[in-house]
Design an enzyme around this catalytic site. Structure first.
Site, short mmCIF file in Angstrom:
data_model
loop_
_atom_site.label_atom_id
_atom_site.label_comp_id
_atom_site.label_asym_id
_atom_site.label_seq_id
_atom_site.Cartn_x
_atom_site.Cartn_y
_atom_site.Cartn_z
N ARG A 186 6.59 -8.13 2.14
CA ARG A 186 7.40 -7.66 3.26
C ARG A 186 8.01 -8.83 4.02
O ARG A 186 9.17 -8.80 4.42
CB ARG A 186 6.56 -6.80 4.21
N LYS A 219 0.84 -1.22 0.00
CA LYS A 219 0.00 0.00 0.00
C LYS A 219 0.87 1.26 0.00
O LYS A 219 0.62 2.20 -0.76
CB LYS A 219 -0.94 -0.02 1.21
N THR A 220 1.89 1.27 0.85
CA THR A 220 2.79 2.44 0.90
C THR A 220 3.55 2.60 -0.41
O THR A 220 3.72 3.72 -0.91
CB THR A 220 3.77 2.30 2.08
N ASP A 227 -1.42 6.61 6.56
CA ASP A 227 -1.41 5.18 6.87
C ASP A 227 -2.30 4.92 8.08
O ASP A 227 -2.45 5.78 8.95
CB ASP A 227 0.02 4.74 7.17
N THR A 232 -5.64 -1.40 7.20
CA THR A 232 -5.67 -2.85 7.33
C THR A 232 -7.02 -3.32 7.84
O THR A 232 -7.28 -4.51 7.89
CB THR A 232 -4.57 -3.33 8.30
#
Length: 339
Positions: free
Chosen positions: A220, A67-68, A112, A161
């Site tokens: 990640r 997302k980032t 975020d 999330t």
């Protein structure tokens, strides 16, 4: 002679800043999420052709799916600056006002964990998103006056999330809502290979596959496991990571063939063995393994649900046949009606 700390902090293989180096710089380098990626590319190209500000975007999905990275790529595509903050960081309307008034036309504000914003701050964000203005109060009591400040048009990219915790007024103000899914093994293999190339880590195809297969569908985690396997390669004086070394290192790290770590197995063991496969309530499971409910809901359960190892029912959590097989526990006849 002492080392220059400035030089040390910029090393590409320094674990403190490596995630920034591994972030894909554009959509071509971004692997996976093809439908979302295509839609964002079209939105960005249309905005550029029309010389307009990109519409607000909400990115939903579990942690670590990109997302980032997508927010930064959008800023790169639009050739504008990106300002990064988080929902909990903005405690009062003044914090939000300071950020919004600093934005230039077309710039991106990335928030975020936007579902964790203070309710008052969120309400002040509504007119900013819709009309590019900010309402604030001057004075107190009977002498208080409402003032309106005009803002430069900007793009809000929100990441969450827990999409279900977003209020309807907030969600409805986004022009595009995207859901990011877990990655396929072949996509993660490509990501691991790219990361290994950037970090100059020797890696065979089967070594990349082994790491990807145990990465819980999450880039990640794949990059993190690559680093930890690299540690074993360095200490063991191996020039290249193959499947045998990856399997050994990940075994020592307690990451099994399905990608489950110690906490995942502790959860499954409690559900399958202690509670005979369920149903078991979240509070009961959390107490039995000594873990917070939020950790179970946000970290442990999403992947187990997606892979079909557990089910959420009105009566509680239930382990599926896959969970029994993974732990090597025979299914009792009394459980057949639940599976």
């Amino acid at each position: 002679m002492s080392r220059d700390p400035t030089i040390e902090s910029t090393r590409i293989d320094d674990d403190t800043n490596v995630e920034e180096h591994l972030r894909p710089p554009n959509f071509d380098a971004f692997v996976g999420q093809n439908a979302v990626k295509k839609n964002l590319q079209v939105m960005a190209e249309s905005a550029l052709v029309r010389q307009a500000t990109l519409d607000h975007v909400l990115l939903c999905g579990p942690p670590g799916l990109g997302k980032t990275s997508m927010a930064h790529i959008l800023a790169e595509e639009m050739d504008v600056n990106i300002h990064v903050t988080s929902g909990p960081a903005m405690e009062k309307p003044g914090d939000l006002a300071g950020i919004l008034t600093s934005l230039e036309r077309g710039e991106i504000l990335f928030i975020d964990e936007c579902h964790r914003m203070n309710a008052v701050v969120e309400e002040n964000l509504y007119p900013a998103m819709e009309d590019f203005c900010f309402d604030f109060i001057i004075g107190e009591g009977a002498h208080a006056k409402s003032m309106k400040m005009t803002l430069q048009s900007f793009t809000l990219v929100g990441a969450t999330t827990r999409a279900g915790l977003l209020t309807a007024p907030m969600r409805d103000r986004f022009g595009y809502v995207a859901r990011l899914d877990y990655y396929a093994t072949d996509e993660l293999t490509s990501i691991v290979k790219r990361s290994a190339s950037i970090l100059k880590i020797g890696l065979t195809d089967d070594g990349a596959d082994e790491i990807a297969r145990r990465s819980r569908g999450t880039p990640r985690i794949a990059n993190r496991l690559l680093h930890r396997v690299r540690d074993y390669a360095v200490v063991g004086d191996h020039d290249v990571i193959d499947s045998e070394l990856a399997d050994y290192a990940l075994g020592r790290l307690e990451v099994d063939g399905a990608g489950f770590d110690y906490l995942d197995r502790l959860y499954l063991d409690a559900l399958v063995v202690k509670f005979d496969g369920g149903p078991a309530g979240l509070d009961t499971l959390a107490s039995s393994i000594g873990e917070e409910k939020n950790t179970i809901e946000e970290v442990v359960e999403p992947y187990l649900l997606q892979q079909g190892y557990i089910q959420r029912t009105p009566r509680g959590r239930v382990a599926t046949a896959s969970a029994f097989r993974h732990l090597g526990v025979p299914i009792k006849s009394s459980q057949n009606s639940l599976l």
